[in-house]
Design a protein around this motif. Structure first.
Motif, PDB file in Angstrom:
ATOM      1  N   LEU A 239       4.712   9.943  -5.393  1.00 30.01           N
ATOM      2  CA  LEU A 239       3.490   9.117  -4.901  1.00 30.01           C
ATOM      3  C   LEU A 239       3.077   9.475  -3.770  1.00 30.01           C
ATOM      4  CD1 LEU A 239       4.716   5.426  -6.277  1.00 30.01           C
ATOM      5  CD2 LEU A 239       3.008   6.991  -7.502  1.00 30.01           C
ATOM      6  N   PRO A 240       1.815   9.529  -3.429  1.00 30.50           N
ATOM      7  CA  PRO A 240       1.382   9.890  -2.015  1.00 30.50           C
ATOM      8  C   PRO A 240       1.954   9.236  -0.966  1.00 30.50           C
ATOM      9  CG  PRO A 240      -0.489   9.309  -3.629  1.00 30.50           C
ATOM     10  CD  PRO A 240       0.651   8.792  -4.133  1.00 30.50           C
ATOM     11  N   LEU A 241       2.162   7.798  -0.863  1.00 30.82           N
ATOM     12  CA  LEU A 241       3.299   7.197   0.160  1.00 30.82           C
ATOM     13  C   LEU A 241       4.145   6.169  -0.516  1.00 30.82           C
ATOM     14  CD1 LEU A 241       0.873   6.402   3.255  1.00 30.82           C
ATOM     15  CD2 LEU A 241       2.774   8.271   3.041  1.00 30.82           C
ATOM     16  N   SER A 242       5.248   6.149  -0.167  1.00 32.69           N
ATOM     17  CA  SER A 242       6.303   5.130  -1.007  1.00 32.69           C
ATOM     18  C   SER A 242       5.581   3.768  -0.309  1.00 32.69           C
ATOM     19  CB  SER A 242       7.556   5.365  -0.500  1.00 32.69           C
ATOM     20  OG  SER A 242       7.773   5.115   0.938  1.00 32.69           O
ATOM     21  N   PRO A 243       6.109   2.724  -0.801  1.00 38.10           N
ATOM     22  CA  PRO A 243       5.834   1.319  -0.522  1.00 38.10           C
ATOM     23  C   PRO A 243       6.068   1.150   0.903  1.00 38.10           C
ATOM     24  CG  PRO A 243       6.590   1.396  -2.866  1.00 38.10           C
ATOM     25  CD  PRO A 243       6.784   2.670  -2.301  1.00 38.10           C
ATOM     26  N   MET A 244       7.375   1.398   1.204  1.00 37.68           N
ATOM     27  CA  MET A 244       8.063   1.206   2.431  1.00 37.68           C
ATOM     28  C   MET A 244       7.250   2.034   3.678  1.00 37.68           C
ATOM     29  SD  MET A 244      10.191  -0.139   4.371  1.00 37.68           S
ATOM     30  CE  MET A 244      11.163  -0.756   3.455  1.00 37.68           C
ATOM     31  N   GLU A 245       6.929   3.155   3.238  1.00 40.29           N
ATOM     32  CA  GLU A 245       5.961   4.144   4.158  1.00 40.29           C
ATOM     33  C   GLU A 245       4.548   3.579   4.283  1.00 40.29           C
ATOM     34  OE1 GLU A 245       7.604   8.615   3.426  1.00 40.29           O
ATOM     35  OE2 GLU A 245       6.137   7.861   2.033  1.00 40.29           O
ATOM     36  N   ALA A 246       4.024   3.119   3.250  1.00 37.35           N
ATOM     37  CA  ALA A 246       2.676   2.532   3.208  1.00 37.35           C
ATOM     38  C   ALA A 246       2.968   1.037   4.410  1.00 37.35           C
ATOM     39  CB  ALA A 246       2.261   2.304   2.004  1.00 37.35           C
ATOM     40  N   SER A 247       3.721   0.431   4.080  1.00 33.93           N
ATOM     41  CA  SER A 247       3.843  -0.845   4.621  1.00 33.93           C
ATOM     42  C   SER A 247       4.121  -0.539   5.912  1.00 33.93           C
ATOM     43  CB  SER A 247       4.899  -1.778   4.215  1.00 33.93           C
ATOM     44  OG  SER A 247       4.631  -2.137   2.764  1.00 33.93           O
ATOM     45  N   LEU A 248       4.814   0.120   6.539  1.00 31.69           N
ATOM     46  CA  LEU A 248       5.421   0.404   7.799  1.00 31.69           C
ATOM     47  C   LEU A 248       4.027   1.114   8.650  1.00 31.69           C
ATOM     48  CD1 LEU A 248       9.057   2.015   7.862  1.00 31.69           C
ATOM     49  CD2 LEU A 248       8.088  -0.412   8.585  1.00 31.69           C
ATOM     50  N   THR A 249       3.401   1.844   7.997  1.00 29.62           N
ATOM     51  CA  THR A 249       2.200   2.612   8.321  1.00 29.62           C
ATOM     52  C   THR A 249       1.137   1.648   8.704  1.00 29.62           C
ATOM     53  OG1 THR A 249       2.884   4.650   7.407  1.00 29.62           O
ATOM     54  CG2 THR A 249       0.459   4.527   8.321  1.00 29.62           C
ATOM     55  N   ALA A 250       0.758   0.657   7.752  1.00 29.46           N
ATOM     56  CA  ALA A 250      -0.146  -0.546   8.048  1.00 29.46           C
ATOM     57  C   ALA A 250       0.194  -1.475   9.017  1.00 29.46           C
ATOM     58  CB  ALA A 250      -0.226  -1.157   6.657  1.00 29.46           C
ATOM     59  N   LEU A 251       1.425  -1.563   9.338  1.00 35.74           N
ATOM     60  CA  LEU A 251       1.921  -2.404  10.135  1.00 35.74           C
ATOM     61  C   LEU A 251       1.812  -1.912  11.667  1.00 35.74           C
ATOM     62  CD1 LEU A 251       3.175  -5.263  10.625  1.00 35.74           C
ATOM     63  CD2 LEU A 251       5.376  -4.131  10.614  1.00 35.74           C
ATOM     64  N   LEU A 252       1.986  -0.581  11.691  1.00 36.41           N
ATOM     65  CA  LEU A 252       1.752   0.091  12.995  1.00 36.41           C
ATOM     66  C   LEU A 252       0.164   0.007  13.343  1.00 36.41           C
ATOM     67  CD1 LEU A 252       4.210   3.044  12.773  1.00 36.41           C
ATOM     68  CD2 LEU A 252       4.359   1.288  14.225  1.00 36.41           C
ATOM     69  N   TYR A 253      -0.663   0.253  12.334  1.00 35.05           N
ATOM     70  CA  TYR A 253      -1.959   0.500  12.321  1.00 35.05           C
ATOM     71  C   TYR A 253      -2.604  -1.125  12.804  1.00 35.05           C
ATOM     72  CZ  TYR A 253      -3.163   5.102  11.119  1.00 35.05           C
ATOM     73  OH  TYR A 253      -3.064   6.513  10.846  1.00 35.05           O
ATOM     74  N   ALA A 254      -1.945  -2.085  12.315  1.00 41.54           N
ATOM     75  CA  ALA A 254      -2.224  -3.459  12.655  1.00 41.54           C
ATOM     76  C   ALA A 254      -1.949  -3.782  14.050  1.00 41.54           C
ATOM     77  CB  ALA A 254      -1.673  -4.538  11.602  1.00 41.54           C
ATOM     78  N   ALA A 255      -0.809  -3.130  14.306  1.00 38.19           N
ATOM     79  CA  ALA A 255      -0.502  -3.294  15.992  1.00 38.19           C
ATOM     80  C   ALA A 255      -1.465  -2.485  16.737  1.00 38.19           C
ATOM     81  CB  ALA A 255       1.040  -2.856  16.325  1.00 38.19           C
ATOM     82  N   LEU A 256      -1.440  -1.489  16.462  1.00 42.91           N
ATOM     83  CA  LEU A 256      -2.466  -0.592  17.401  1.00 42.91           C
ATOM     84  C   LEU A 256      -4.027  -1.203  17.399  1.00 42.91           C
ATOM     85  CD1 LEU A 256      -3.297   1.963  18.793  1.00 42.91           C
ATOM     86  CD2 LEU A 256      -3.660   3.077  16.504  1.00 42.91           C
ATOM     87  N   PHE A 257      -4.642  -1.615  16.304  1.00 44.35           N
ATOM     88  CA  PHE A 257      -5.881  -2.128  16.333  1.00 44.35           C
ATOM     89  C   PHE A 257      -5.900  -3.252  17.253  1.00 44.35           C
ATOM     90  CE2 PHE A 257      -6.530  -0.462  11.698  1.00 44.35           C
ATOM     91  CZ  PHE A 257      -6.757   0.690  12.158  1.00 44.35           C
ATOM     92  N   ALA A 258      -4.949  -4.183  17.102  1.00 44.54           N
ATOM     93  CA  ALA A 258      -5.021  -5.560  17.931  1.00 44.54           C
ATOM     94  C   ALA A 258      -4.733  -5.129  19.320  1.00 44.54           C
ATOM     95  CB  ALA A 258      -3.540  -6.494  17.381  1.00 44.54           C
ATOM     96  N   LEU A 259      -3.931  -4.057  19.759  1.00 45.41           N
ATOM     97  CA  LEU A 259      -3.708  -3.810  21.024  1.00 45.41           C
ATOM     98  C   LEU A 259      -5.125  -3.170  21.426  1.00 45.41           C
ATOM     99  CD1 LEU A 259      -1.579  -3.323  23.232  1.00 45.41           C
ATOM    100  CD2 LEU A 259      -1.303  -1.121  22.493  1.00 45.41           C
ATOM    101  N   VAL A 260      -5.770  -2.275  20.852  1.00 43.19           N
ATOM    102  CA  VAL A 260      -6.865  -2.008  21.496  1.00 43.19           C
ATOM    103  C   VAL A 260      -8.168  -3.047  21.635  1.00 43.19           C
ATOM    104  CG1 VAL A 260      -8.896  -0.203  20.885  1.00 43.19           C
ATOM    105  CG2 VAL A 260      -6.547   0.481  20.447  1.00 43.19           C
ATOM    106  N   PHE A 261      -7.908  -3.967  20.476  1.00 43.36           N
ATOM    107  CA  PHE A 261      -8.866  -5.018  20.601  1.00 43.36           C
ATOM    108  C   PHE A 261      -8.621  -5.897  21.713  1.00 43.36           C
ATOM    109  CE2 PHE A 261      -9.935  -9.482  19.744  1.00 43.36           C
ATOM    110  CZ  PHE A 261     -11.216  -9.471  19.483  1.00 43.36           C
ATOM    111  N   SER A 262      -7.524  -6.314  22.121  1.00 45.58           N
ATOM    112  CA  SER A 262      -7.212  -7.173  23.129  1.00 45.58           C
ATOM    113  C   SER A 262      -7.270  -6.480  24.599  1.00 45.58           C
ATOM    114  CB  SER A 262      -5.582  -7.422  23.105  1.00 45.58           C
ATOM    115  OG  SER A 262      -5.397  -8.022  22.035  1.00 45.58           O
ATOM    116  N   ASN A 263      -7.097  -5.229  24.478  1.00 41.86           N
ATOM    117  CA  ASN A 263      -7.367  -4.475  25.680  1.00 41.86           C
ATOM    118  C   ASN A 263      -8.642  -4.299  26.145  1.00 41.86           C
ATOM    119  OD1 ASN A 263      -6.337  -2.583  27.878  1.00 41.86           O
ATOM    120  ND2 ASN A 263      -7.834  -1.175  26.930  1.00 41.86           N
ATOM    121  N   ARG A 264      -9.754  -4.265  25.130  1.00 46.97           N
ATOM    122  CA  ARG A 264     -11.187  -4.273  25.273  1.00 46.97           C
ATOM    123  C   ARG A 264     -11.653  -5.608  25.686  1.00 46.97           C
ATOM    124  NH1 ARG A 264     -14.413   0.334  25.686  1.00 46.97           N
ATOM    125  NH2 ARG A 264     -16.107  -0.867  24.535  1.00 46.97           N
TER     126      ARG A 264
END
Length: 270
Positions: A239-264
């Motif tokens: 598969l393109p990404l395993s469920p674990m890979e997809a979940s961990l990547t999405a979690l990292l993006y959520a943290a990144l988006f939240a961090l950039v948002f809070s900083n702004r």
């Protein structure tokens, strides 16, 4: 920091808004309609082989696999409607200057950022609860029983909803104009990333790293389930990404988006 009070402020701010209410109703209606349409088409699909008629998609509409199909169907309103809702809410704040008023009336910038993020989490949670209720109603009405989805499936749907809300909010925060931010957001999630990924893949390097780009990773959280008849032919293919890979990547993006948002919010002019 009084989180319930901050959430109440957000609720009072957006719940009377006609566009917000319309988007909520549109999300519920489109999710329900798409699911009903998929069940209608899929359940009536017939193929004939060697004189035998069969439905190659029949197993997709049987629980628990039906939960995965529902999640894939729900990924479309998540991408389009929740993302737009994120854009709309933050740009409305700038238009009405309610972010600045919140600070003037006593909230700290940190509380403003926390309120917005908590509100997005609650909206993602509401979307996940609706997904769960929709599935339970379907299981009851078609006689298959009230089978619950896996915890991994629920968390993946919640993560996807939260990430799209965050991505839309971030686009609105950076651009601050509803129409332009919406256009950029929809263009990115619908085709810009895909076009850029394929150009890089064929012209620069054929690397698996491209699968970890935001839209690709969020889509991989709720992939289209493969019928057993097709799965037998494709077994062994990765598969393109395993469920674990997809979940961990999405979690990292959520943290990144939240961090950039809070900083702004903490450092820029609101």
């Amino acid at each position: 920091m009084n989180l319930p009070r901050l959430l109440l402020i957000e609720w009072k701010k957006f719940s009377p808004n006609a566009t917000f209410r319309t988007m909520v109703v549109l999300y519920a209606a489109s999710f329900t309609l798409l699911l009903s349409l998929a069940r209608l088409i899929g359940s009536n699909l017939k193929l004939t082989t060697n004189g035998q008629s069969y439905n190659p998609m029949a197993d997709l509409f049987i629980y628990p696999k039906n939960w995965r199909l529902m999640a894939w169907i729900g990924s479309w309103p998540n991408m389009a409607l929740l993302g737009f809702l994120g854009v709309f809410m933050i740009t409305l704040e700038f238009s009405n200057k309610t972010l600045r008023q919140s600070v003037i009336f006593g909230l700290t910038r940190k509380e403003v950022a926390a309120a917005k993020l908590a509100w997005l989490v609650m909206l993602a949670l509401a979307a996940t609860v609706f997904y769960l209720v929709l599935g339970l109603i379907g299981g009851t009405t078609d006689g298959t029983g009230m089978t619950l989805p896996s915890a991994a499936g629920l968390s993946a749907f919640f993560l996807q909803a939260a990430d799209y809300l965050l991505l839309g909010t971030l686009a609105g925060l950076l651009i601050r104009q509803t129409a332009l931010a919406t256009l950029l957001y929809l263009a990115y999630v619908m085709f810009l990333e895909s076009v850029a990924r394929w150009i890089f893949y064929f012209a620069v390097a054929k690397t698996r790293v491209l699968l970890f780009l935001p839209e690709q990773a969020l889509s991989a959280l709720t992939p289209l389930p493969v019928p057993d008849s097709v799965g037998a032919m494709t077994r062994g293919m990765s598969l393109p990404l395993s469920p674990m890979e997809a979940s961990l990547t999405a979690l990292l993006y959520a943290a990144l988006f939240a961090l950039v948002f809070s900083n702004r919010i903490l450092k820029s002019d609101i």
